[in-house]
Design a protein around this motif. Structure first.
Motif, PDB file in Angstrom:
ATOM      1  N   ASP A  47       0.833  -1.212   0.000  1.00 31.76           N
ATOM      2  CA  ASP A  47       0.000   0.000   0.000  1.00 31.76           C
ATOM      3  C   ASP A  47       0.866   1.259   0.000  1.00 31.76           C
ATOM      4  OD1 ASP A  47      -2.275  -1.538  -0.013  1.00 31.76           O
ATOM      5  OD2 ASP A  47      -2.651  -1.361   2.138  1.00 31.76           O
ATOM      6  N   THR A  48       1.994   1.186   0.702  1.00 33.89           N
ATOM      7  CA  THR A  48       2.913   2.328   0.714  1.00 33.89           C
ATOM      8  C   THR A  48       3.449   2.600  -0.684  1.00 33.89           C
ATOM      9  OG1 THR A  48       3.554   1.914   3.008  1.00 33.89           O
ATOM     10  CG2 THR A  48       5.070   3.224   1.679  1.00 33.89           C
ATOM     11  N   ILE A  49       3.746   1.525  -1.433  1.00 38.36           N
ATOM     12  CA  ILE A  49       4.193   1.685  -2.816  1.00 38.36           C
ATOM     13  C   ILE A  49       3.147   2.461  -3.615  1.00 38.36           C
ATOM     14  CG2 ILE A  49       4.654   0.451  -4.984  1.00 38.36           C
ATOM     15  CD1 ILE A  49       5.823  -1.838  -3.325  1.00 38.36           C
ATOM     16  N   LEU A  50       1.891   2.101  -3.435  1.00 36.47           N
ATOM     17  CA  LEU A  50       0.806   2.727  -4.198  1.00 36.47           C
ATOM     18  C   LEU A  50       0.582   4.186  -3.814  1.00 36.47           C
ATOM     19  CD1 LEU A  50      -1.877  -0.131  -4.161  1.00 36.47           C
ATOM     20  CD2 LEU A  50      -0.276   0.430  -5.996  1.00 36.47           C
ATOM     21  N   MET A  51       0.796   4.504  -2.536  1.00 35.34           N
ATOM     22  CA  MET A  51       0.433   5.837  -2.037  1.00 35.34           C
ATOM     23  C   MET A  51       1.592   6.816  -1.981  1.00 35.34           C
ATOM     24  SD  MET A  51      -2.255   4.890   1.044  1.00 35.34           S
ATOM     25  CE  MET A  51      -1.042   3.930   1.960  1.00 35.34           C
ATOM     26  N   SER A  52       2.810   6.341  -2.177  1.00 42.50           N
ATOM     27  CA  SER A  52       3.985   7.201  -1.994  1.00 42.50           C
ATOM     28  C   SER A  52       3.970   8.407  -2.922  1.00 42.50           C
ATOM     29  CB  SER A  52       5.269   6.398  -2.235  1.00 42.50           C
ATOM     30  OG  SER A  52       5.506   5.506  -1.197  1.00 42.50           O
ATOM     31  N   GLN A  53       4.379   9.537  -2.380  1.00 38.45           N
ATOM     32  CA  GLN A  53       4.580  10.762  -3.149  1.00 38.45           C
ATOM     33  C   GLN A  53       5.946  11.339  -2.781  1.00 38.45           C
ATOM     34  OE1 GLN A  53       2.846  12.019  -5.601  1.00 38.45           O
ATOM     35  NE2 GLN A  53       1.273  10.424  -5.447  1.00 38.45           N
ATOM     36  N   PRO A  54       6.839  11.571  -3.748  1.00 39.43           N
ATOM     37  CA  PRO A  54       6.643  11.304  -5.167  1.00 39.43           C
ATOM     38  C   PRO A  54       6.477   9.818  -5.451  1.00 39.43           C
ATOM     39  CG  PRO A  54       8.936  11.839  -4.722  1.00 39.43           C
ATOM     40  CD  PRO A  54       8.198  12.097  -3.452  1.00 39.43           C
ATOM     41  N   ALA A  55       5.811   9.518  -6.557  1.00 41.66           N
ATOM     42  CA  ALA A  55       5.420   8.145  -6.875  1.00 41.66           C
ATOM     43  C   ALA A  55       6.628   7.239  -7.054  1.00 41.66           C
ATOM     44  CB  ALA A  55       4.572   8.134  -8.143  1.00 41.66           C
ATOM     45  N   LEU A  56       6.513   6.016  -6.545  1.00 44.62           N
ATOM     46  CA  LEU A  56       7.573   5.023  -6.728  1.00 44.62           C
ATOM     47  C   LEU A  56       7.399   4.263  -8.033  1.00 44.62           C
ATOM     48  CD1 LEU A  56       7.837   3.569  -3.106  1.00 44.62           C
ATOM     49  CD2 LEU A  56       9.253   5.324  -4.189  1.00 44.62           C
ATOM     50  N   LEU A  57       6.144   4.117  -8.479  1.00 38.81           N
ATOM     51  CA  LEU A  57       5.851   3.439  -9.739  1.00 38.81           C
ATOM     52  C   LEU A  57       5.816   4.455 -10.874  1.00 38.81           C
ATOM     53  CD1 LEU A  57       2.909   1.271  -8.392  1.00 38.81           C
ATOM     54  CD2 LEU A  57       5.085   0.325  -9.197  1.00 38.81           C
ATOM     55  N   MET A  58       6.251   4.025 -12.063  1.00 38.95           N
ATOM     56  CA  MET A  58       6.183   4.914 -13.224  1.00 38.95           C
ATOM     57  C   MET A  58       4.735   5.195 -13.607  1.00 38.95           C
ATOM     58  SD  MET A  58       9.272   5.704 -14.170  1.00 38.95           S
ATOM     59  CE  MET A  58      10.968   5.159 -13.959  1.00 38.95           C
ATOM     60  N   GLN A  59       3.869   4.211 -13.395  1.00 39.31           N
ATOM     61  CA  GLN A  59       2.435   4.394 -13.588  1.00 39.31           C
ATOM     62  C   GLN A  59       1.731   3.393 -12.677  1.00 39.31           C
ATOM     63  OE1 GLN A  59       1.228   3.489 -17.619  1.00 39.31           O
ATOM     64  NE2 GLN A  59       2.848   1.982 -17.870  1.00 39.31           N
ATOM     65  N   LYS A  60       0.550   3.759 -12.218  1.00 39.96           N
ATOM     66  CA  LYS A  60      -0.146   2.944 -11.217  1.00 39.96           C
ATOM     67  C   LYS A  60      -0.327   1.491 -11.659  1.00 39.96           C
ATOM     68  CE  LYS A  60      -1.348   5.462  -7.540  1.00 39.96           C
ATOM     69  NZ  LYS A  60      -2.668   6.056  -7.297  1.00 39.96           N
ATOM     70  N   LYS A  61      -0.607   1.273 -12.948  1.00 34.85           N
ATOM     71  CA  LYS A  61      -0.900  -0.086 -13.390  1.00 34.85           C
ATOM     72  C   LYS A  61       0.316  -1.009 -13.339  1.00 34.85           C
ATOM     73  CE  LYS A  61      -0.456   0.750 -18.409  1.00 34.85           C
ATOM     74  NZ  LYS A  61      -1.204   0.757 -19.689  1.00 34.85           N
ATOM     75  N   ASP A  62       1.513  -0.441 -13.152  1.00 34.00           N
ATOM     76  CA  ASP A  62       2.698  -1.289 -12.978  1.00 34.00           C
ATOM     77  C   ASP A  62       2.566  -2.170 -11.735  1.00 34.00           C
ATOM     78  OD1 ASP A  62       3.942  -0.282 -15.238  1.00 34.00           O
ATOM     79  OD2 ASP A  62       4.972   1.311 -14.143  1.00 34.00           O
ATOM     80  N   ALA A  63       1.730  -1.744 -10.798  1.00 38.27           N
ATOM     81  CA  ALA A  63       1.517  -2.522  -9.575  1.00 38.27           C
ATOM     82  C   ALA A  63       0.951  -3.906  -9.876  1.00 38.27           C
ATOM     83  CB  ALA A  63       0.578  -1.773  -8.630  1.00 38.27           C
ATOM     84  N   ASP A  64       0.334  -4.064 -11.048  1.00 41.07           N
ATOM     85  CA  ASP A  64      -0.220  -5.372 -11.421  1.00 41.07           C
ATOM     86  C   ASP A  64       0.861  -6.438 -11.540  1.00 41.07           C
ATOM     87  OD1 ASP A  64      -2.611  -4.043 -11.542  1.00 41.07           O
ATOM     88  OD2 ASP A  64      -2.701  -3.946 -13.730  1.00 41.07           O
ATOM     89  N   LEU A  65       2.114  -5.996 -11.720  1.00 46.27           N
ATOM     90  CA  LEU A  65       3.224  -6.946 -11.860  1.00 46.27           C
ATOM     91  C   LEU A  65       3.781  -7.390 -10.514  1.00 46.27           C
ATOM     92  CD1 LEU A  65       5.148  -5.362 -14.877  1.00 46.27           C
ATOM     93  CD2 LEU A  65       3.881  -7.501 -14.867  1.00 46.27           C
ATOM     94  N   ILE A  66       3.290  -6.797  -9.429  1.00 45.72           N
ATOM     95  CA  ILE A  66       3.777  -7.158  -8.089  1.00 45.72           C
ATOM     96  C   ILE A  66       2.768  -8.085  -7.418  1.00 45.72           C
ATOM     97  CG2 ILE A  66       4.485  -6.294  -5.827  1.00 45.72           C
ATOM     98  CD1 ILE A  66       5.162  -3.627  -7.138  1.00 45.72           C
TER      99      ILE A  66
END
Length: 801
Positions: free
Chosen positions: A61-80
């Motif tokens: 959840d921290t990965i998803l909510m972090s600012q500045p963003a840790l993911l290049m785009q939100k949908k990259d989370a589907d790979l985790i």
């Protein structure tokens, strides 16, 4: 065998583990994120998968909510995918790379690796992200095959944004494993690779933390304040704006203290071992949990008044109470502001006579001495140390580049006069007549090697092209104050901007026309790119507002129109040229900079791309072909076989991007927003950008490049304007936009939709270009647009009027 990373695992879902997992996913790697089962489970929770995964879920959840963003785009989370280390440990058997990021405890790490050893497949690489525990100790008692595939991979936080990746070979690590991870880290993950030895805290933190703690000690001795030290050790010395104490607040005082103490305990023979002892007032702050940003109070804190005014405060070292402070002012900093180049700025600071200069000299001199004495203990050459500080601490210059900037001979003389122990290796270098650590010859950069006592070429990837080195080798075939045309070899040239923030001004517009003529006569293709300092840097921050504002102030609107026409003609010429044009943007690519890219045949973008047409923020609209080319980018993606496509569905996102000044937070997001097309590429390593853009040019030439044919464009017409105008009215009624915002947005919709024409009408692109210019000039005639521009130029912030 051909080694691939099809699936990776990260064990430990804390800040660092989550950051590594996010980076891997953003690079397209399926990633398993594991953590421990909570110790405090109640009996009824012990069989509940949700409860058992509570810790790893919090990390995810921290990965998803972090600012500045840790993911290049939100949908990259589907790979985790997530799991725990009891129920899902066997899944490690499917992984090609297993990264350990657990607590810094030797016993815990040893036990973990013993569990991994029988599960990992024979080809799997295992690495530790430790910074303080020797690899030899962690792998003790493990088999030869495990040790051959084991190494240290030390990422820096935040993982997405910090370029440094230290690789630490184990005693038995296979050379092919080291080579593979180095290539994967550099090319796929975009990192700068530094080879470190298995010494305490490796290279970056050994040098960086020593510099910070030593400066703290000297600050206490010399009676300087925290803001004074930060003012000195900021941009004036080529350091980040966060300088020393704000950087420590970001990292965490407890983290910095842990690294310092850990180093002190392990480096018994270090001649400056005492420079890792943090001052007592910092220990007291840690005891009081004043740990920095995560505690909302560290060396600095921000208070809000009842009127919601932010007041920045700094801690008093003696009372540990927070006080307001004013911006420090030293004569040396005033002199540094007058200097044009970074070396001149640094010299102004360290060779001044005031209190600030004397402190800056002392702190810097001790840091340079320390760095030189660490070779060959922590690294074999000066390259690793310089790159570590640039990539891990965002310095513009590493210690030895800085030493060159202040003059090696002059600084040695001053060090000796001050009773400082100049390192023997440096004295030998100077005594042999070598007065610089680096030099450029025939377009190649050389560094002084202490071991051989001579210069060696700096080894760089074949994908890296240095524009500075090429210019030093007289490869600039044309140049002016704001731009250069550089021969990249193989008949490919690069048009480089080097105005302030690489803003597009009249000189650049004229130069690009000359560059196009030259390449048409002498070349096969053109790259448009530069290598501006800093991360993320600025490909181009937009158009030159000062120039336009000056014309508008004098009512010279016809000259504004003429300038726009020239800019449009130049960019459309690039669009239809007989040779391929590839733009290589990175970082800030705004307004006019974005328009340059939209006019190119292809875009090869760095992953950190903050791209957008932001002109509405200053009361204007894109008038360098931005409206035209973004609309074309969308509708040319429609296959010809698709008839009767709803142009309104394409119109809306184009309008929103321009009317809402949308800026992508990554290249992946720029692609999702339609600024990058399916043939445009994303490169994770910025150092490779110009080289990859050149490859793209040559590929297009090899494929038999033919310029696009200029055809009429289908537009959405008045129907789209009606749809948008209704929505604008609703937003204005709800107070979401001002009356002037609504005025601007309606005109933007008029331009993009092709003006007073019916839906699905095919118009000449020159019509939309003319609509762009007319609207741009009309906006300059509006007092509120002029006010927005003046406010931006004065404050750097948008005005909503």
């Amino acid at each position: 065998m051909v080694r691939k990373i099809k699936k990776a695992a990260v064990i430990g879902s804390g800040v660092m583990g989550g950051g590594i997992a996010a980076l891997l996913a953003s690079a397209g790697v399926k990633t398993l994120l594991l953590d421990i089962v909570p110790f405090d489970l109640k009996d009824e929770e012990k069989s509940n998968p949700v409860a058992r995964n509570r810790i790893v879920k919090a990390g995810f959840d921290t990965i998803l909510m972090s600012q500045p963003a840790l993911l290049m785009q939100k949908k990259d989370a589907d790979l985790i995918s997530i799991g725990n280390m009891e129920d899902d440990f066997d899944k490690l058997a499917d992984c090609d790379w297993i990264i350990e990021v657990v607590v810094e405890n030797l016993k815990i790490k040893q036990d973990l690796f013993k569990r991994i050893e029988p599960i990992r497949k024979k080809t799997a690489i295992v690495s530790s992200n430790t910074s303080g525990i020797p690899l030899k100790s962690m792998s003790e008692g493990l088999g030869t095959d495990f040790k051959q595939h084991f190494l240290g991979t030390h990422f820096f936080n935040p993982v997405r944004y910090m370029k440094l990746l230290e690789l630490i070979p184990g005693q038995e690590t296979l050379p092919e494993i080291l080579e593979f991870i180095a290539d994967f880290g550099e090319r796929i993950l975009g990192k700068g690779i530094v080879w470190a030895k298995d010494t305490p805290n490796f290279v970056g933190n050994r040098i960086g933390v020593q510099g910070i703690v030593k400066a703290m000690q000297l600050m206490v001795e010399d009676g300087l304040t925290i803001p004074e030290v930060d003012a000195l050790f900021g941009p004036a010395l080529g350091r980040p704006k966060t300088a020393m104490f704000k950087t420590t607040d970001l990292v965490g005082l407890d983290t910095m203290s842990h690294v310092a103490k850990n180093t002190y305990d392990l480096v018994e023979n270090d001649e400056q071992r005492d420079s890792f002892v943090i001052p007592e007032f910092v220990n007291q702050m840690i005891e009081k949990k004043l740990l920095g940003k995560k505690a909302k109070a560290g060396f600095y804190k921000t208070d809000l008044t009842p009127e919601w005014k932010r007041i920045r405060k700094v801690i008093n070292m003696e009372t540990l109470e927070y006080e307001e402070f004013s911006k420090p002012d030293f004569p040396c900093l005033a002199e540094a502001k007058k200097a044009k180049t970074l070396p001149e700025k640094i010299q102004a600071v360290v060779y001044g006579d005031d209190k600030g200069s004397k402190f800056a000299w002392k702190a810097m001199a001790w840091a340079l001495i320390y760095a030189a004495n660490r070779i060959p203990e922590i690294s074999d050459t000066i390259i690793e140390i310089d790159n570590s500080m640039k990539w891990g601490y965002n310095f513009e210059m590493g210690p030895f580049e800085t030493w060159d900037a202040i003059g090696v001979a002059k600084s040695i003389e001053k060090m000796e006069a001050d009773g400082m122990p100049v390192p023997e290796n440096v004295k030998k270098m100077a005594a042999s007549g070598n007065n610089t650590f680096y030099k450029i010859e025939n377009g190649k950069t050389y560094y002084y090697d202490f071991a051989s006592q001579g210069y060696k070429a700096v080894e760089v990837s074949e994908n890296v092209i240095s524009l500075a080195a090429l210019k030093a080798d007289n490869k600039a075939v044309k140049s002016c104050k704001s731009a250069s045309l550089i021969d990249l070899g193989d008949d490919v040239f690069c048009c480089e901007f080097h105005s302030k923030m690489n803003a597009i001004n009249g000189e650049i517009v004229d130069f690009m026309a000359d560059a196009m003529d030259y390449v048409d006569e002498n070349g096969a293709g053109l790259v448009i790119g530069n290598q501006a300092a800093g991360m993320p840097g600025a490909f181009s921050a937009g158009g030159d507002l000062f120039y336009m504002a000056g014309l508008a102030k004098e009512g010279r609107y016809s000259e504004i129109d003429a300038f726009l026409k020239k800019a449009q003609d130049g960019l459309m010429r690039a669009r239809y040229s007989t040779f391929p044009v590839v733009a290589a943007p990175f970082g800030m690519t705004l307004g006019g900079g974005c328009e340059v890219c939209l006019a190119a045949d292809r875009i090869v973008a760095h992953a950190e791309l903050y791209m957008g047409l932001v002109e509405i923020g200053v009361g204007l609209l894109p008038a360098g072909g931005g409206c035209t080319n973004l609309w074309k980018k969308f509708i040319t993606s429609i296959p010809e076989a698709v008839t009767g496509a709803d142009l309104g569905a394409y119109f809306l996102p184009v309008f929103q991007s321009i009317a809402m000044a949308k800026v992508s937070m990554s290249a992946a997001e720029a692609r999702a927003n339609g600024f990058l097309g399916p043939q445009d590429r994303i490169v994770f390593n910025r150092d490779h950008l110009i080289g990859e853009a050149k490859k793209e040019v040559l590929k297009m030439v090899d494929e038999g490049y033919t310029p696009p044919v200029k055809r009429k464009i289908r537009v959405a017409g008045q129907a789209a304007q009606g749809m948008v105008n209704a929505e604008i009215f609703n937003m204005q009624s709800g107070g979401f936009v001002s009356e002037y915002d609504a005025f601007l947005a309606k005109r933007i919709a008029f331009v993009i939709s092709g003006g007073d024409v019916k839906k699905n009408t095919a118009v000449d692109e020159d019509l939309i270009l003319k609509l762009e210019r007319d609207a741009f000039v009309d906006f300059w005639k509006q007092e509120k647009s002029v006010a927005r521009v003046e406010h931006m130029l004065k404050t750097g912030k948008p005005l909503r009027n």
